[in-house]
Design an enzyme around this catalytic site. Sequence first.
Site: not given
Length: 124
Positions: A7, A10, A12, A41, A43-45, A66, A85, A119
């Site tokens: 995951k 996929r 990141h 989603k 926000v994703n990097t 975090k 974003r 993550h």
Amino acid sequence: KESPAKKFQRQHMDPDSSSSNSSNYCNLMMSRRNMTQGRCKPVNTFVHESLADVQAVCSQINVNCKNGQTNCYQSNSTMHITDCRQTGSSKYPNCAYKASQEQKHIIVACEGNPPVPVHFDASV
């Protein structure tokens, strides 16, 4: 079922393209990687480095995540990333994103033996 490590890949990993400021890139990739199914989603990097380089972060600088967990690791060097974003005006199912191209250290949570990223926590 998709494993946490798969995951992460996929959501990141995009080693084959360079970082991008193009919102087109985000709109395409967020859709292609199934992050606009059922909801957008927010926000994703994406990380534009080799999988081996990103997996190696799991043996670099141990930092707190975090959420307070202690299995996060920060990369020794900066990496090419694209932050996607969701734009304020876009709504599901028409998810729209803006892209920002960055060169930053990444922080990932790692699990397993050998440890692999599961993550994406932050970029600094």
